[in-house]
Scaffold this active site. Structure first.
Site, PDB file in Angstrom:
ATOM      1  N   ASP A  98      31.079  72.111  57.567  1.00  0.00           N
ATOM      2  CA  ASP A  98      32.258  72.950  57.326  1.00  0.00           C
ATOM      3  C   ASP A  98      32.357  73.475  55.891  1.00  0.00           C
ATOM      4  OD1 ASP A  98      33.109  72.746  59.977  1.00  0.00           O
ATOM      5  OD2 ASP A  98      34.370  71.003  59.574  1.00  0.00           O
ATOM      6  N   SER A 151      36.142  80.009  75.283  1.00  0.00           N
ATOM      7  CA  SER A 151      36.917  81.253  75.149  1.00  0.00           C
ATOM      8  C   SER A 151      36.433  82.088  73.963  1.00  0.00           C
ATOM      9  CB  SER A 151      38.423  80.963  75.042  1.00  0.00           C
ATOM     10  OG  SER A 151      38.751  80.390  73.801  1.00  0.00           O
ATOM     11  N   ASN A 152      35.980  81.447  72.900  1.00  0.00           N
ATOM     12  CA  ASN A 152      35.415  82.225  71.786  1.00  0.00           C
ATOM     13  C   ASN A 152      34.107  82.889  72.201  1.00  0.00           C
ATOM     14  OD1 ASN A 152      36.952  82.095  69.123  1.00  0.00           O
ATOM     15  ND2 ASN A 152      37.085  79.974  69.850  1.00  0.00           N
ATOM     16  N   MET A 156      30.578  71.003  69.720  1.00  0.00           N
ATOM     17  CA  MET A 156      31.085  69.774  69.123  1.00  0.00           C
ATOM     18  C   MET A 156      29.969  68.794  68.762  1.00  0.00           C
ATOM     19  SD  MET A 156      34.175  70.592  68.955  1.00  0.00           S
ATOM     20  CE  MET A 156      35.557  71.448  69.742  1.00  0.00           C
ATOM     21  N   ARG A 157      28.890  69.326  68.187  1.00  0.00           N
ATOM     22  CA  ARG A 157      27.859  68.443  67.637  1.00  0.00           C
ATOM     23  C   ARG A 157      27.334  69.098  66.369  1.00  0.00           C
ATOM     24  NH1 ARG A 157      22.942  65.007  70.617  1.00  0.00           N
ATOM     25  NH2 ARG A 157      23.321  63.247  69.230  1.00  0.00           N
ATOM     26  N   ASN A 177      29.626  79.450  62.300  1.00  0.00           N
ATOM     27  CA  ASN A 177      30.514  78.487  62.976  1.00  0.00           C
ATOM     28  C   ASN A 177      31.952  78.980  62.892  1.00  0.00           C
ATOM     29  OD1 ASN A 177      31.285  75.953  64.210  1.00  0.00           O
ATOM     30  ND2 ASN A 177      32.040  75.323  62.191  1.00  0.00           N
ATOM     31  N   HIS A 196      35.870  77.431  62.802  1.00  0.00           N
ATOM     32  CA  HIS A 196      36.639  76.203  62.592  1.00  0.00           C
ATOM     33  C   HIS A 196      38.124  76.555  62.657  1.00  0.00           C
ATOM     34  CE1 HIS A 196      37.212  72.081  61.280  1.00  0.00           C
ATOM     35  NE2 HIS A 196      38.215  72.537  60.544  1.00  0.00           N
TER      36      HIS A 196
HETATM   37  C1  GAR Z   1      38.171  76.407  69.095  1.00  0.00           C
HETATM   38  O1  GAR Z   1      39.506  76.266  68.711  1.00  0.00           O
HETATM   39  C2  GAR Z   1      37.249  76.183  67.903  1.00  0.00           C
HETATM   40  O2  GAR Z   1      37.771  76.680  66.700  1.00  0.00           O
HETATM   41  C3  GAR Z   1      37.159  74.696  67.869  1.00  0.00           C
HETATM   42  O3  GAR Z   1      37.060  74.315  69.224  1.00  0.00           O
HETATM   43  C4  GAR Z   1      37.767  75.267  70.025  1.00  0.00           C
HETATM   44  C5  GAR Z   1      36.857  75.733  71.134  1.00  0.00           C
HETATM   45  O4  GAR Z   1      37.533  76.560  72.041  1.00  0.00           O
HETATM   46  N1  GAR Z   1      36.014  74.270  67.108  1.00  0.00           N
HETATM   47  C6  GAR Z   1      36.013  73.170  66.343  1.00  0.00           C
HETATM   48  O5  GAR Z   1      36.952  72.420  66.269  1.00  0.00           O
HETATM   49  C7  GAR Z   1      34.727  72.913  65.574  1.00  0.00           C
HETATM   50  N2  GAR Z   1      34.975  72.068  64.442  1.00  0.00           N
HETATM   51  P1  GAR Z   1      36.731  77.499  73.027  1.00  0.00           P
HETATM   52  O6  GAR Z   1      35.711  76.604  73.737  1.00  0.00           O
HETATM   53  O7  GAR Z   1      37.744  78.021  73.980  1.00  0.00           O
HETATM   54  O8  GAR Z   1      36.064  78.570  72.222  1.00  0.00           O
END
Ligand code: GAR
Length: 204
Positions: free
Chosen positions: A150, A12-13, A90-91, A107, A109
């Site tokens: 991070d 979604s981002n 997520m890597r 990134n 977070h």
């Molecule tokens: C988001 O909330 C992002 O901030 C998080 O994963 C989600 C992905 O959502 N990222 C982390 O936790 C990284 N440490 P999305 O696939 O809908 O964008």
């Protein structure tokens, strides 16, 4: 800028970034490639429907992270990518990956770093940690990626309240609304030259 966006799931981002570039919210910028490291990343189908070049490089298909990153870097460079957005990727990326894009790796977070960051702090685990800690406020952070997970320089943060009775899901939804605003805002700052990446820390 020509952005490469890396995802692992819903994306979604990534969608918010694509739309912000199309609408000119992020000036002079296009998403030139979308990459996933999971076969099941549903965001890839959406990107392909938009006509964007996509590549799927599953963790399981490579002997190690270096081999996977080499394939991803080659694809992104073929697409002329000059900055990378980790968007729910997520890597952890290596110093060599960061250097391949001259430090232009961002990134997102889902907390107010430095709170609730570091290895293993991803997705729902972050929101659970906020609830356990009893924080009255949380939010999201867009930052430059450096070799320490991070901990790179922060570009944008947006906060939301934590309400009594919040669950991981209600908190995640409230933060996600801000994420979709914060990532385009940070990219616009980069595109306008308001912020620059930190010095590159490794070479290929
Ligand atoms: C988001 O909330 C992002 O901030 C998080 O994963 C989600 C992905 O959502 N990222 C982390 O936790 C990284 N440490 P999305 O696939 O809908 O964008």
């Amino acid at each position: 800028m020509r952005l490469g966006v890396l995802i692992s799931g819903r994306g979604s981002n990534m969608q918010a970034i694509v739309q912000a570039c199309q609408q000119g919210v992020v000036p002079n910028t296009t998403v030139a490639a979308v990459v996933a490291n999971q076969q099941a990343a549903t965001g890839v189908a959406w990107a392909a429907e938009q006509g964007l070049p996509t590549g799927v490089y599953p963790n399981k298909a490579y002997a190690n992270r270096a081999a996977q990153e080499a394939a991803i870097i080659a694809f992104l460079q073929q697409q002329g990518v000059d900055a990378v957005c980790l968007a729910g990727y997520m890597r952890i990326v290596s110093p060599q990956f960061i250097a391949a894009f001259a430090g232009r790796v961002l990134n997102i977070h889902p907390s107010l770093l430095p709170r609730h960051g570091g290895p293993g702090m991803v997705g729902q685990a972050v929101h659970a940690a906020v609830l356990v800690a009893g924080d009255v406020e949380t939010g999201c952070t867009i930052h430059w990626v450096t070799p320490t997970v991070d901990a790179g320089p922060i570009i944008v943060q947006q906060s939301v309240p934590v309400h009594p009775g919040d669950t991981v899901d209600t908190l995640a939804q409230r933060v996600l609304v801000e994420e979709h605003i914060a990532y385009p805002k940070a990219l616009a700052m980069v595109a306008k030259g308001v912020v620059a990446p930190p010095a590159v820390v490794a070479t290929l």
